[in-house]
Design an enzyme around this catalytic site. Structure first.
Site, PDB file in Angstrom:
ATOM      1  N   GLY A 112     -55.101  13.446 -23.351  1.00 46.67           N
ATOM      2  CA  GLY A 112     -54.859  12.038 -23.062  1.00 46.67           C
ATOM      3  C   GLY A 112     -56.079  11.383 -22.472  1.00 46.67           C
ATOM      4  O   GLY A 112     -57.210  11.853 -22.649  1.00 46.67           O
ATOM      5  N   CYS A 137     -60.005  10.423 -30.523  1.00 47.73           N
ATOM      6  CA  CYS A 137     -60.911  10.801 -29.437  1.00 47.73           C
ATOM      7  C   CYS A 137     -62.329  11.043 -29.940  1.00 47.73           C
ATOM      8  O   CYS A 137     -63.289  10.887 -29.199  1.00 47.73           O
ATOM      9  CB  CYS A 137     -60.385  12.038 -28.723  1.00 47.73           C
ATOM     10  SG  CYS A 137     -60.099  13.435 -29.823  1.00 47.73           S
ATOM     11  N   TRP A 169     -50.294   9.705 -27.814  1.00 52.09           N
ATOM     12  CA  TRP A 169     -49.613   9.035 -28.920  1.00 52.09           C
ATOM     13  C   TRP A 169     -50.436   9.005 -30.199  1.00 52.09           C
ATOM     14  O   TRP A 169     -49.930   8.654 -31.251  1.00 52.09           O
ATOM     15  CB  TRP A 169     -49.232   7.596 -28.547  1.00 52.09           C
ATOM     16  CG  TRP A 169     -50.301   6.810 -27.874  1.00 52.09           C
ATOM     17  CD1 TRP A 169     -50.403   6.542 -26.531  1.00 52.09           C
ATOM     18  CD2 TRP A 169     -51.444   6.196 -28.476  1.00 52.09           C
ATOM     19  NE1 TRP A 169     -51.546   5.815 -26.267  1.00 52.09           N
ATOM     20  CE2 TRP A 169     -52.200   5.591 -27.454  1.00 52.09           C
ATOM     21  CE3 TRP A 169     -51.919   6.103 -29.785  1.00 52.09           C
ATOM     22  CZ2 TRP A 169     -53.394   4.904 -27.679  1.00 52.09           C
ATOM     23  CZ3 TRP A 169     -53.107   5.425 -30.025  1.00 52.09           C
ATOM     24  CH2 TRP A 169     -53.829   4.839 -28.983  1.00 52.09           C
ATOM     25  N   ASN A 170     -51.734   9.336 -30.123  1.00 53.12           N
ATOM     26  CA  ASN A 170     -52.541   9.052 -31.319  1.00 53.12           C
ATOM     27  C   ASN A 170     -52.413  10.104 -32.418  1.00 53.12           C
ATOM     28  O   ASN A 170     -52.567   9.784 -33.593  1.00 53.12           O
ATOM     29  CB  ASN A 170     -54.001   8.774 -30.949  1.00 53.12           C
ATOM     30  CG  ASN A 170     -54.716   9.956 -30.344  1.00 53.12           C
ATOM     31  OD1 ASN A 170     -54.083  10.861 -29.811  1.00 53.12           O
ATOM     32  ND2 ASN A 170     -56.021   9.949 -30.422  1.00 53.12           N
ATOM     33  N   LYS A 194     -43.843  17.647 -23.523  1.00 55.51           N
ATOM     34  CA  LYS A 194     -43.580  16.235 -23.210  1.00 55.51           C
ATOM     35  C   LYS A 194     -44.441  15.377 -24.128  1.00 55.51           C
ATOM     36  O   LYS A 194     -45.646  15.262 -23.960  1.00 55.51           O
ATOM     37  CB  LYS A 194     -43.908  15.894 -21.757  1.00 55.51           C
ATOM     38  CG  LYS A 194     -43.306  14.533 -21.405  1.00 55.51           C
ATOM     39  CD  LYS A 194     -43.957  13.823 -20.262  1.00 55.51           C
ATOM     40  CE  LYS A 194     -45.131  12.981 -20.639  1.00 55.51           C
ATOM     41  NZ  LYS A 194     -44.859  11.881 -21.568  1.00 55.51           N
ATOM     42  N   PRO A 195     -43.792  14.744 -25.125  1.00 51.88           N
ATOM     43  CA  PRO A 195     -44.554  13.850 -26.003  1.00 51.88           C
ATOM     44  C   PRO A 195     -44.853  12.549 -25.285  1.00 51.88           C
ATOM     45  O   PRO A 195     -44.287  12.264 -24.229  1.00 51.88           O
ATOM     46  CB  PRO A 195     -43.593  13.615 -27.179  1.00 51.88           C
ATOM     47  CG  PRO A 195     -42.234  13.809 -26.607  1.00 51.88           C
ATOM     48  CD  PRO A 195     -42.356  14.766 -25.450  1.00 51.88           C
ATOM     49  N   LEU A 205     -59.784  15.116 -23.188  1.00 56.22           N
ATOM     50  CA  LEU A 205     -59.757  13.705 -22.802  1.00 56.22           C
ATOM     51  C   LEU A 205     -60.530  12.831 -23.784  1.00 56.22           C
ATOM     52  O   LEU A 205     -60.796  13.244 -24.910  1.00 56.22           O
ATOM     53  CB  LEU A 205     -60.284  13.584 -21.363  1.00 56.22           C
ATOM     54  CG  LEU A 205     -59.639  14.589 -20.380  1.00 56.22           C
ATOM     55  CD1 LEU A 205     -60.248  14.482 -18.999  1.00 56.22           C
ATOM     56  CD2 LEU A 205     -58.124  14.411 -20.315  1.00 56.22           C
TER      57      LEU A 205
HETATM   58  P1  NAD Z   1     -52.470   8.857 -21.587  1.00 58.36           P
HETATM   59  O1  NAD Z   1     -53.338   9.588 -20.635  1.00 58.36           O
HETATM   60  O2  NAD Z   1     -52.045   7.488 -21.248  1.00 58.36           O
HETATM   61  O3  NAD Z   1     -51.109   9.671 -21.848  1.00 58.36           O
HETATM   62  C1  NAD Z   1     -51.124  11.000 -22.306  1.00 58.36           C
HETATM   63  C2  NAD Z   1     -49.844  11.692 -21.860  1.00 58.36           C
HETATM   64  O4  NAD Z   1     -49.859  11.851 -20.433  1.00 58.36           O
HETATM   65  C3  NAD Z   1     -48.577  10.931 -22.180  1.00 58.36           C
HETATM   66  O5  NAD Z   1     -47.608  11.861 -22.596  1.00 58.36           O
HETATM   67  C4  NAD Z   1     -48.214  10.301 -20.840  1.00 58.36           C
HETATM   68  O6  NAD Z   1     -46.851  10.021 -20.690  1.00 58.36           O
HETATM   69  C5  NAD Z   1     -48.634  11.385 -19.883  1.00 58.36           C
HETATM   70  N1  NAD Z   1     -48.917  10.953 -18.517  1.00 58.36           N
HETATM   71  C6  NAD Z   1     -49.264   9.719 -18.080  1.00 58.36           C
HETATM   72  N2  NAD Z   1     -49.498   9.754 -16.751  1.00 58.36           N
HETATM   73  C7  NAD Z   1     -49.299  11.033 -16.343  1.00 58.36           C
HETATM   74  C8  NAD Z   1     -49.410  11.697 -15.094  1.00 58.36           C
HETATM   75  N3  NAD Z   1     -49.777  11.053 -13.985  1.00 58.36           N
HETATM   76  N4  NAD Z   1     -49.155  13.025 -15.052  1.00 58.36           N
HETATM   77  C9  NAD Z   1     -48.818  13.696 -16.178  1.00 58.36           C
HETATM   78  N5  NAD Z   1     -48.685  13.116 -17.393  1.00 58.36           N
HETATM   79  C10 NAD Z   1     -48.935  11.798 -17.469  1.00 58.36           C
HETATM   80  O7  NAD Z   1     -53.230   8.919 -22.991  1.00 58.36           O
HETATM   81  P2  NAD Z   1     -52.819   8.208 -24.337  1.00 58.36           P
HETATM   82  O8  NAD Z   1     -53.097   6.742 -24.177  1.00 58.36           O
HETATM   83  O9  NAD Z   1     -51.477   8.672 -24.777  1.00 58.36           O
HETATM   84  O10 NAD Z   1     -53.869   8.838 -25.378  1.00 58.36           O
HETATM   85  C11 NAD Z   1     -55.107   8.276 -25.670  1.00 58.36           C
HETATM   86  C12 NAD Z   1     -56.206   9.040 -24.953  1.00 58.36           C
HETATM   87  O11 NAD Z   1     -56.155  10.415 -25.322  1.00 58.36           O
HETATM   88  C13 NAD Z   1     -57.585   8.566 -25.353  1.00 58.36           C
HETATM   89  O12 NAD Z   1     -58.421   8.505 -24.216  1.00 58.36           O
HETATM   90  C14 NAD Z   1     -58.063   9.668 -26.299  1.00 58.36           C
HETATM   91  O13 NAD Z   1     -59.469   9.785 -26.399  1.00 58.36           O
HETATM   92  C15 NAD Z   1     -57.441  10.880 -25.698  1.00 58.36           C
HETATM   93  N6  NAD Z   1     -57.313  11.967 -26.691  1.00 58.36           N
HETATM   94  C16 NAD Z   1     -58.118  13.072 -26.554  1.00 58.36           C
HETATM   95  C17 NAD Z   1     -58.050  14.097 -27.497  1.00 58.36           C
HETATM   96  C18 NAD Z   1     -58.917  15.329 -27.378  1.00 58.36           C
HETATM   97  O14 NAD Z   1     -58.625  16.303 -28.060  1.00 58.36           O
HETATM   98  N7  NAD Z   1     -59.954  15.322 -26.558  1.00 58.36           N
HETATM   99  C19 NAD Z   1     -57.153  13.992 -28.560  1.00 58.36           C
HETATM  100  C20 NAD Z   1     -56.343  12.871 -28.665  1.00 58.36           C
HETATM  101  C21 NAD Z   1     -56.438  11.861 -27.702  1.00 58.36           C
END
Ligand code: NAD
Length: 482
Positions: free
Chosen positions: A229, A285, A152-153, A176-177, A252
């Site tokens: 994520g 991140c 979401w960020n 999948k957003p 991540l």
């Molecule tokens: P999240 O892991 O909660 O969700 C990310 C996505 O995964 C969402 O679309 C969610 O619906 C989906 N999801 C959730 N559970 C799942 C599963 N079991 N299987 C498959 N998909 C699933 O992350 P968030 O809270 O949306 O984002 C924040 C995190 O993302 C922070 O830790 C941030 O550091 C990281 N991030 C990393 C980068 C990078 O480039 N390294 C960039 C942006 C954000």
């Protein structure tokens, strides 16, 4: 169900459908008003999206590379033409400040433009055979169906970071957003659908939460899952992908240290770290999550940084405020819990440490920017990703001390170094165990470089040449001609 706000959450094979799954409620984080209820994709609709991408894959992979590059340039043009609309959407659903939202939209566009240039640049190799009359050809071919699971960020930048290399190399995509912020993606897909002739099945969209994400990964119907994520979700994705040996690319979280040497230019370091910590309300991140300052300048740095933080104005992200809200109640709860734990562990609040008072903040997910002194490396606030406007500051004595604190982390995404001395910078950079290091500057990666976390910050990596190649696989052909 009819989608409040008029958004449909499923785009399969070139047609929009209302989702037949659970509703997803999207809130404006600055006031908790409902922006939309979007029905998520049902299991059948997810299967249909993957099947459509599979069916379209051979045809798309055989289009000319030039044609794919042209499509990406047209997609970039669409983003540019509708930049204001897209940025407004990000302000509303992410709570991102207007200037940052505009920056994200421009970033998203640049991923498509940069990757479009790879259309005629992908190279294979020709090797001499090891028997007379033979050549060995190594061809770069698409992996097939790419599933892009986004956070979401940075809903649009992360999306285009994945779409660009996936499409230009000849893959079809199911997106999948995040269920927290799906609207920007839906709006962008609508624009692509209305204004471009993307062949049916090449681009598909399924709105939904973890259930939809899990189904995509477990299905084995995606040849590559590119996931951005949380670290723990990344681990779940990798475990689920192992069932069918699905390739995964994981971007991540992080716990970036910012290391400030005694000879650092504080006029530069203070605002750079301030920005690296508070962009998107600390939800990046690469955010500077912990600040390590040489003891000789610890007091001066801390005083200037705290003063700068006290000067930040919270407020309407659409206006000129310095800091908007956090994205959700869940995120606010996490930040509050992290601050509470830090206090319990003995850290000293130098400023902030609570939700702001006043009518303007009565609803919405607001948190005061917070600075901690008196921290130790073992404290949770120095080890776990906070993902909010919270800065712990800790002194260090020498290089060995700074490195042992910085590197003693399960994360390895980004780090920052501030020094005017060449040798100090080089020695620090040389020994930091992070995939991306910013020297004497704030955050912000370049589309042509490489963004990859070490350790538990991910596996894979995006952007630049190495990011593009990740969306391809090698095919080896032995040509015997004699
Ligand atoms: P999240 O892991 O909660 O969700 C990310 C996505 O995964 C969402 O679309 C969610 O619906 C989906 N999801 C959730 N559970 C799942 C599963 N079991 N299987 C498959 N998909 C699933 O992350 P968030 O809270 O949306 O984002 C924040 C995190 O993302 C922070 O830790 C941030 O550091 C990281 N991030 C990393 C980068 C990078 O480039 N390294 C960039 C942006 C954000």
């Amino acid at each position: 169900m009819t989608d409040a706000g008029g958004y449909r959450g499923v785009y399969v094979n070139g047609s929009w459908q209302a989702g037949a799954g659970e509703p997803v409620r999207v809130l404006d984080p600055s006031n908790e008003r409902v922006i939309a209820d979007i029905a998520s994709a049902s299991p059948d609709q997810v299967r249909a999206a993957l099947a459509a991408a599979r069916a379209a894959a051979p045809g798309w992979s055989r289009t000319s590379a030039g044609e794919r590059g042209r499509l990406l340039r047209r997609m970039a043009d669409v983003i540019r033409m509708h930049a204001d609309l897209l940025a407004e959407t990000l302000v509303r659903e992410v709570g991102k400040r207007a200037a940052e939202a505009a920056g994200e939209v421009a970033f998203a566009e640049s991923f498509l433009r940069y990757n479009a240039e790879w259309d005629l640049r992908l190279e294979g190799e020709i090797l001499p055979g090891d028997v007379p009359g033979e050549q060995v050809h190594l061809l770069r071919v698409p992996v097939g169906v790419v599933a892009a699971i986004c956070p979401w960020n940075f809903p649009l930048a992360v999306l285009c970071r994945k779409l660009g290399p996936a499409l230009v190399t000849g893959n079809t995509v199911v997106v999948k957003p995040s269920e927290v912020t799906p609207i920007g993606t839906v709006v962008l897909f609508r624009l692509f659908d209305e204004l471009l002739d993307v062949p049916p099945g090449v681009l598909n969209l399924v709105v939904g939460g973890p259930v939809v994400g899990r189904q995509i990964v477990e299905s084995g119907e995606a040849d590559l899952v590119t996931f951005t994520g949380h670290r723990d979700t990344g681990k779940a994705v990798m475990a689920a992908g192992s069932r069918h040996l699905t390739r995964v690319s994981l971007e991540l979280g992080g716990k970036a240290p910012a290391i400030v040497w005694r000879d650092a230019d504080l006029d530069r370091a203070v605002p750079a770290i301030l920005e690296a910590r508070h962009t998107n309300c600390g939800q990046v991140c690469t955010s500077a999550e912990r600040v390590l300052v040489h003891r000789d300048v610890l007091d001066e740095f801390t005083e200037r940084y705290v003063q700068a933080v006290r000067g930040m104005r919270l407020g309407d992200p659409a206006g000129g405020a310095d800091l908007g809200p956090l994205v959700s109640q869940a995120q606010l709860n996490k930040v509050e819990a992290a601050v509470g734990l830090a206090v319990q562990e003995g850290a000293k609040v130098l400023t902030g440490g609570r939700r702001p008072a006043g009518d303007a903040f009565a609803s919405g997910y607001w948190y005061e920017p917070t600075v901690f002194g008196g921290v130790s490396p073992q404290m949770s606030v120095m080890r776990e990703e906070t993902f909010g406007p919270v800065t712990p500051i800790l002194g260090f004595d020498d290089l060995a001390d700074a490195l042992s604190i910085a590197n003693n982390s399960r994360y390895g995404l980004s780090a920052y170094v501030f020094s005017r001395d060449y040798s100090t910078v080089m020695r620090t950079v040389d020994e930091l165990e992070f995939g991306e290091i910013y020297v004497n500057r704030t955050l912000g990666e370049s589309v042509h470089a490489h963004h990859a976390g070490w350790k538990e910050s991910g596996m894979g990596g995006e952007d630049g040449k190495w990011g593009v190649l990740r969306y391809t696989q090698l095919k080896t052909a032995y040509h015997r001609f004699a």
